[in-house]
Design an enzyme around this catalytic site. Sequence first.
Site, PDB file in Angstrom:
ATOM      1  CD1 TRP A   1      -2.219  -2.074   1.964  1.00 27.99           C
ATOM      2  CD2 TRP A   1      -3.035  -1.178   0.096  1.00 27.99           C
ATOM      3  NE1 TRP A   1      -3.286  -2.831   1.559  1.00 27.99           N
ATOM      4  CE2 TRP A   1      -3.803  -2.308   0.415  1.00 27.99           C
ATOM      5  CE3 TRP A   1      -3.362  -0.445  -1.056  1.00 27.99           C
ATOM      6  CZ2 TRP A   1      -4.878  -2.729  -0.358  1.00 27.99           C
ATOM      7  CZ3 TRP A   1      -4.434  -0.862  -1.825  1.00 27.99           C
ATOM      8  CH2 TRP A   1      -5.182  -1.999  -1.478  1.00 27.99           C
TER       9      TRP A   1
ATOM     10  CG  ASP B   1      -2.707   4.168   4.653  1.00 26.94           C
ATOM     11  OD1 ASP B   1      -3.711   3.964   5.359  1.00 26.94           O
ATOM     12  OD2 ASP B   1      -2.489   3.554   3.578  1.00 26.94           O
TER      13      ASP B   1
ATOM     14  CE  LYS C   1      -7.850  -3.039   4.655  1.00 27.53           C
ATOM     15  NZ  LYS C   1      -7.234  -2.146   3.700  1.00 27.53           N
TER      16      LYS C   1
HETATM   17  C1  LIG Z   1      -6.771  -1.573   2.674  1.00 22.88           C
HETATM   18  C2  LIG Z   1      -5.722  -0.554   2.676  1.00 22.88           C
HETATM   19  C3  LIG Z   1      -5.697   0.486   1.724  1.00 22.88           C
HETATM   20  C4  LIG Z   1      -6.699   0.572   0.603  1.00 22.88           C
HETATM   21  O1  LIG Z   1      -7.948   0.878   1.037  1.00 22.88           O
HETATM   22  P1  LIG Z   1      -9.152   1.098  -0.006  1.00 22.88           P
HETATM   23  O2  LIG Z   1     -10.265   1.517   0.879  1.00 22.88           O
HETATM   24  O3  LIG Z   1      -9.394  -0.204  -0.696  1.00 22.88           O
HETATM   25  O4  LIG Z   1      -8.733   2.165  -0.953  1.00 22.88           O
HETATM   26  C5  LIG Z   1      -4.692   1.418   1.832  1.00 22.88           C
HETATM   27  N1  LIG Z   1      -3.760   1.369   2.795  1.00 22.88           N
HETATM   28  C6  LIG Z   1      -3.755   0.385   3.715  1.00 22.88           C
HETATM   29  C7  LIG Z   1      -2.697   0.370   4.772  1.00 22.88           C
HETATM   30  C8  LIG Z   1      -4.728  -0.605   3.681  1.00 22.88           C
HETATM   31  O5  LIG Z   1      -4.734  -1.590   4.598  1.00 22.88           O
END
Ligand SMILES: *Cc1c(COP(=O)(O)O)cnc(C)c1O
Length: 354
Positions: free
Chosen positions: A99, A166, A190
């Site tokens: 990511w 993030d 998540k």
């Molecule tokens: C799942 C995830 C993403 C992507 O998320 P989306 O909602 O599918 O765009 C980005 N960064 C991390 C760390 C993730 O776990």
Amino acid sequence: MKIHNFNAGPSVLPKIVIKKSAKSVIDFNGTGISLLEISHRSLDFMKIIERTTSLVKQIMNLNDDYTVLFLQGGATLQFTMVPYNLMNKRAAYLDTGIWANNAIKEAKNFGEVKVLFSGKKNNYVYIPENYQIPSKVDYFHCTSNNTIVGTQMKLFPETSIPIVCDMSSDIFSRKLNFHKFSLIYASAQKNVSSSGMTIVIIKKEILDKIKKNIPSYLNYRIHIKNDGILNTPNVFSIYTSMLTLEWIERKGGLSILEEENEYKAQLLYNEIDKNNLFENRIDKNNRSNMNVSFFLKNDNLEKKFNKMWKRENVVGLDGHRLLGGYRASIYNALPIESVLFLIEIMKEFERKFT
Ligand SMILES: *Cc1c(COP(=O)(O)O)cnc(C)c1O
């Protein structure tokens, strides 16, 4: 039937949250209509978005320098919005996972990206602590928890450069000094809510740097000016987040969750380390408390192991399609019973096949 849900995302939510949000879809607060049928400009929704915002700030202990948005487009859109809004010339990034690497690719559309560290060649198994953040960057971007490989940053740098993080897969899982960060984003699916919504927490002063024209939906300042409802937001996901945040509050907040998460993760890592048939490949200092990855030492046993856990109503244990192996995502809402259950399966597998 009891299901043990180790999905990486969308993933397990507290039972009470699922119950209450399901009820609201049938009849929202006794209004006789569904949550899906109310206006995002109604007083009812105003109350929801205000309460969700204040719960985010309260739980993270954030002061009024910060504002909270609930946007769409996932964390993926933030890979673009962050540099679009904050990068004048250059930014520094840590490449600690797949990511993070995607975030870097998008940032390159907006200027020079200084990659201070890349774990790509080493399969992202560790995160360094000794990188230097250059003084002439607009911000520093990191990923607190690398969902796919299963690493987690335990230390964040001391720096005067704005930190953007993030936190998609570990937001609300531990106590941090969140004032260290100028911008935090996390897709909700998540640890918080359903998919289709991203929490963005912004220290307002960081936006003063913007000197370019940015299309409205991609412009944080325009979202803020419109009180977070520039367009129709994901009403359902915001409401469900509110329910999860209320659950977090009732549990006693982030320090309690951090303790529980640490405990669950330790139990599972201990078993992986002890068990003759499995291994974890992550540097011990960076093991994630949210996503525990592990591999069979002998690939030939794969079919047998898969059959065993699938028979026991365990779901979501397959590793990411790019990595293989196994990954147990053990987010806030995953009960300790499920971790203990998985450990029993691994023990039984060891007894049978060594
Ligand atoms: C799942 C995830 C993403 C992507 O998320 P989306 O909602 O599918 O765009 C980005 N960064 C991390 C760390 C993730 O776990």
